[in-house]
Enzyme design. Structure first.
Site, mmCIF file in Angstrom:
data_model
loop_
_atom_site.group_PDB
_atom_site.id
_atom_site.type_symbol
_atom_site.label_atom_id
_atom_site.label_comp_id
_atom_site.label_asym_id
_atom_site.label_seq_id
_atom_site.Cartn_x
_atom_site.Cartn_y
_atom_site.Cartn_z
ATOM 1 N N GLY A 20 21.405 -13.692 -30.322
ATOM 2 C CA GLY A 20 22.437 -14.713 -30.570
ATOM 3 C C GLY A 20 23.012 -15.243 -29.263
ATOM 4 O O GLY A 20 22.568 -14.882 -28.167
ATOM 5 N N ARG A 57 30.698 -17.311 -40.839
ATOM 6 C CA ARG A 57 31.287 -17.976 -41.996
ATOM 7 C C ARG A 57 30.524 -19.263 -42.283
ATOM 8 O O ARG A 57 30.468 -20.146 -41.431
ATOM 9 C CB ARG A 57 32.747 -18.278 -41.692
ATOM 10 C CG ARG A 57 33.528 -18.705 -42.885
ATOM 11 C CD ARG A 57 34.986 -18.648 -42.523
ATOM 12 N NE ARG A 57 35.838 -18.903 -43.639
ATOM 13 C CZ ARG A 57 37.114 -18.551 -43.678
ATOM 14 N NH1 ARG A 57 37.641 -17.915 -42.664
ATOM 15 N NH2 ARG A 57 37.849 -18.824 -44.717
ATOM 16 N N ARG A 78 37.139 -16.462 -47.116
ATOM 17 C CA ARG A 78 37.387 -15.367 -46.170
ATOM 18 C C ARG A 78 37.015 -14.011 -46.790
ATOM 19 O O ARG A 78 36.460 -13.137 -46.140
ATOM 20 C CB ARG A 78 38.891 -15.411 -45.840
ATOM 21 C CG ARG A 78 39.294 -14.544 -44.709
ATOM 22 C CD ARG A 78 40.800 -14.666 -44.483
ATOM 23 N NE ARG A 78 41.247 -13.524 -43.720
ATOM 24 C CZ ARG A 78 41.167 -13.431 -42.404
ATOM 25 N NH1 ARG A 78 40.664 -14.432 -41.717
ATOM 26 N NH2 ARG A 78 41.575 -12.360 -41.770
ATOM 27 N N VAL A 126 32.358 -6.542 -31.651
ATOM 28 C CA VAL A 126 32.675 -7.919 -31.246
ATOM 29 C C VAL A 126 32.582 -8.844 -32.461
ATOM 30 O O VAL A 126 33.389 -9.759 -32.636
ATOM 31 C CB VAL A 126 31.695 -8.389 -30.139
ATOM 32 C CG1 VAL A 126 31.918 -9.850 -29.786
ATOM 33 C CG2 VAL A 126 31.838 -7.514 -28.893
ATOM 34 N N GLY A 127 31.581 -8.597 -33.316
ATOM 35 C CA GLY A 127 31.348 -9.456 -34.489
ATOM 36 C C GLY A 127 32.571 -9.519 -35.392
ATOM 37 O O GLY A 127 33.203 -8.502 -35.670
ATOM 38 N N ASN A 128 32.884 -10.707 -35.825
ATOM 39 C CA ASN A 128 34.108 -10.912 -36.622
ATOM 40 C C ASN A 128 33.921 -10.668 -38.113
ATOM 41 O O ASN A 128 32.822 -10.861 -38.614
ATOM 42 C CB ASN A 128 34.600 -12.348 -36.410
ATOM 43 C CG ASN A 128 35.377 -12.460 -35.126
ATOM 44 O OD1 ASN A 128 36.152 -11.572 -34.802
ATOM 45 N ND2 ASN A 128 35.155 -13.539 -34.400
ATOM 46 N N ASP A 169 41.108 -12.217 -25.949
ATOM 47 C CA ASP A 169 42.467 -12.724 -26.153
ATOM 48 C C ASP A 169 43.347 -12.363 -24.955
ATOM 49 O O ASP A 169 44.162 -13.164 -24.491
ATOM 50 C CB ASP A 169 43.031 -12.135 -27.452
ATOM 51 C CG ASP A 169 42.027 -12.290 -28.574
ATOM 52 O OD1 ASP A 169 41.704 -13.431 -28.907
ATOM 53 O OD2 ASP A 169 41.512 -11.263 -29.074
ATOM 54 N N HIS A 225 42.343 -9.466 -33.914
ATOM 55 C CA HIS A 225 41.662 -10.570 -33.219
ATOM 56 C C HIS A 225 41.557 -11.737 -34.199
ATOM 57 O O HIS A 225 40.556 -11.894 -34.894
ATOM 58 C CB HIS A 225 40.270 -10.156 -32.724
ATOM 59 C CG HIS A 225 39.471 -11.337 -32.269
ATOM 60 N ND1 HIS A 225 39.798 -12.061 -31.146
ATOM 61 C CD2 HIS A 225 38.403 -11.965 -32.806
ATOM 62 C CE1 HIS A 225 38.956 -13.068 -31.009
ATOM 63 N NE2 HIS A 225 38.102 -13.046 -32.010
HETATM 64 P P1 NAI Z 1 25.283 -16.064 -33.178
HETATM 65 O O1 NAI Z 1 25.217 -16.517 -34.590
HETATM 66 O O2 NAI Z 1 24.802 -16.943 -32.078
HETATM 67 O O3 NAI Z 1 24.476 -14.702 -33.034
HETATM 68 C C1 NAI Z 1 24.618 -13.656 -33.920
HETATM 69 C C2 NAI Z 1 23.283 -12.947 -33.977
HETATM 70 O O4 NAI Z 1 23.447 -11.778 -34.770
HETATM 71 C C3 NAI Z 1 22.184 -13.773 -34.624
HETATM 72 O O5 NAI Z 1 21.059 -13.817 -33.755
HETATM 73 C C4 NAI Z 1 21.879 -13.040 -35.918
HETATM 74 O O6 NAI Z 1 20.510 -13.090 -36.267
HETATM 75 C C5 NAI Z 1 22.297 -11.626 -35.565
HETATM 76 N N1 NAI Z 1 22.669 -10.775 -36.690
HETATM 77 C C6 NAI Z 1 23.356 -11.105 -37.811
HETATM 78 N N2 NAI Z 1 23.467 -10.052 -38.620
HETATM 79 C C7 NAI Z 1 22.863 -9.031 -37.992
HETATM 80 C C8 NAI Z 1 22.643 -7.677 -38.339
HETATM 81 N N3 NAI Z 1 23.050 -7.186 -39.512
HETATM 82 N N4 NAI Z 1 21.983 -6.889 -37.471
HETATM 83 C C9 NAI Z 1 21.536 -7.393 -36.309
HETATM 84 N N5 NAI Z 1 21.698 -8.671 -35.928
HETATM 85 C C10 NAI Z 1 22.365 -9.468 -36.763
HETATM 86 O O7 NAI Z 1 26.781 -15.627 -32.939
HETATM 87 P P2 NAI Z 1 27.536 -15.320 -31.572
HETATM 88 O O8 NAI Z 1 28.123 -16.576 -31.056
HETATM 89 O O9 NAI Z 1 26.662 -14.516 -30.684
HETATM 90 O O10 NAI Z 1 28.760 -14.439 -32.103
HETATM 91 C C11 NAI Z 1 28.550 -13.163 -32.657
HETATM 92 C C12 NAI Z 1 29.804 -12.668 -33.328
HETATM 93 O O11 NAI Z 1 30.851 -12.484 -32.365
HETATM 94 C C13 NAI Z 1 30.370 -13.612 -34.395
HETATM 95 O O12 NAI Z 1 30.804 -12.825 -35.485
HETATM 96 C C14 NAI Z 1 31.586 -14.217 -33.691
HETATM 97 O O13 NAI Z 1 32.556 -14.634 -34.621
HETATM 98 C C15 NAI Z 1 32.055 -13.035 -32.886
HETATM 99 N N6 NAI Z 1 32.956 -13.335 -31.781
HETATM 100 C C16 NAI Z 1 33.963 -12.436 -31.521
HETATM 101 C C17 NAI Z 1 34.839 -12.619 -30.483
HETATM 102 C C18 NAI Z 1 35.924 -11.624 -30.223
HETATM 103 O O14 NAI Z 1 36.757 -11.910 -29.344
HETATM 104 N N7 NAI Z 1 36.022 -10.488 -30.891
HETATM 105 C C19 NAI Z 1 34.736 -13.809 -29.631
HETATM 106 C C20 NAI Z 1 33.629 -14.688 -29.944
HETATM 107 C C21 NAI Z 1 32.783 -14.447 -30.994
#
Ligand code: NAI
Length: 327
Positions: A14, A94, A100, A131-133, A161, A189
């Protein structure tokens, strides 16, 4: 040569993964003398696995001296095997029209599976950063799905943040980011988080006194930090990725290597500090030493702050109630 550290990264193909993996492999997270083995997890779909192969080819092409090995897989038991550190980045985004509540439940499935796999195959002292939301609740689910691991192994990322708040404050007070100490972001977050600079100091001086603007705090600073993620999506058409990866590096580096007495914000399971119910994964000020974090104690919570802290707690409690039946 030190023994390589096994770092598992989910969602490796990702956006955040693309900014994160190269920095880990170059030594920015664990030090320039610490070899790493990257254990990358992606969804089993052809497209995701092909993208992961491409990322691994690029990692190879960097010829990083510290990259001692790589694994790419769709099996959490393989990705988390003997992991010392696990960065859980992949999550269900989302989609259009998605409530939600549905998002919470979809992610609950993912983080239950991953928590169980960590419980089964990771090192007993694995350090987990979600990290994932929704990051705090996902961390809570993973923690509850890993009963044989110490709950203190599970953390959620509030560092982005924290870093966003630092930059806003530095600009407002016209001081260097590096000179600001003792900042905290309380809670979830999400836009309800409470960035709090009442204790912050710049070269021994109170930052609150330097700024001396309660209206700016309530009506500009707090909402700007809270809505920064949305502002970036609006501007870039994509969510924050490089800054999120940077925050993940900061979080893990400080946890592993220590903060030398400095405060940082981490989402950690509450031990009851500041009246936050036990186990809720909440942003707290912490210091880190010898691979352990401690919540900073004894801070005075005024009425304004208590109200803000309760508001973000209420959201976390609601999220927790929404997934309780699955745990
Ligand atoms: P993205 O959509 O570009 O990449 C996510 C990747 O995770 C994709 O390649 C997808 O195939 C993979 N994926 C999905 N489910 C999976 C699973 N069960 N097992 C393994 N891989 C899986 O998203 P991005 O931009 O990399 O963001 C990732 C997450 O981080 C999102 O949930 C986003 O909301 C969150 N985030 C959190 C922040 C924080 O401050 N805590 C800040 C920015 C993003």
């Amino acid at each position: 040569m030190k023994t390589p550290v096994r770092v598992a990264v989910t969602g490796a193909a990702g956006q955040i993964g693309y900014s994160l993996l190269f920095r880990i492999a170059s030594g920015e997270m664990l030090g320039k003398d610490q070899p790493v083995i990257l254990q990358m997890l992606e969804l089993p779909m052809d497209k995701a696995q092909a993208a992961l192969r491409g990322v691994m080819m690029e990692l190879e092409d960097c010829a990083f001296p510290l990259l001692a090995g790589m694994v790419g897989t769709s099996d959490p038991d393989v990705a988390f095997k003997d992991a010392d550190i696990a960065l859980l980045v992949g999550a269900m985004p989302r989609g259009p029209g998605m409530e939600r509540k549905d998002l919470l439940l979809k992610n609950a499935e993912i983080f239950t599976v991953q928590g169980r796999a960590l419980n089964k195959v990771a090192r007993r002292d694995v350090k987990v950063l979600v990290v994932g939301n929704p990051a705090n609740t996902n961390a809570y689910i993973a923690m509850k799905s890993a009963p044989d691991l110490d709950p203190r192994n599970f953390t959620a990322m509030l560092r982005l943040d924290h870093n966003r708040a630092l930059s806003q404050l530095a600009a407002k007070a016209n001081v260097a980011v590096a000179d600001i100490e003792k900042l905290v972001v309380w809670g979830n977050h999400s836009p309800t988080m409470y960035p709090d600079y009442r204790f912050a100091r710049v070269k021994g001086q109170s930052l609150k006194d330097m700024i001396n603007d309660a209206d700016w705090n309530a009506n500009t600073f707090i909402p700007v930090v809270g809505k920064r993620g949305a502002a970036i999506i609006e501007a870039r058409g994509l969510s924050s990725a490089a800054s999120a990866a940077n925050a993940a590096i900061d979080h893990v580096r400080d946890w592993v290597l220590g903060t030398d007495g400095k405060w940082v914000t981490m989402g950690v399971p509450s031990d009851g500090s500041y009246g936050i119910p036990k186990d809720v994964i909440y942003g707290f000020p912490v210091t880190c030493k010898d691979g352990r974090y401690e919540i900073v104690q004894g801070l005075e919570i005024d009425e304004f702050s208590r109200e803000r802290m309760n508001r973000t707690l209420a959201e976390l409690e609601e999220e927790r109630a929404g997934v309780a039946h699955l745990l």
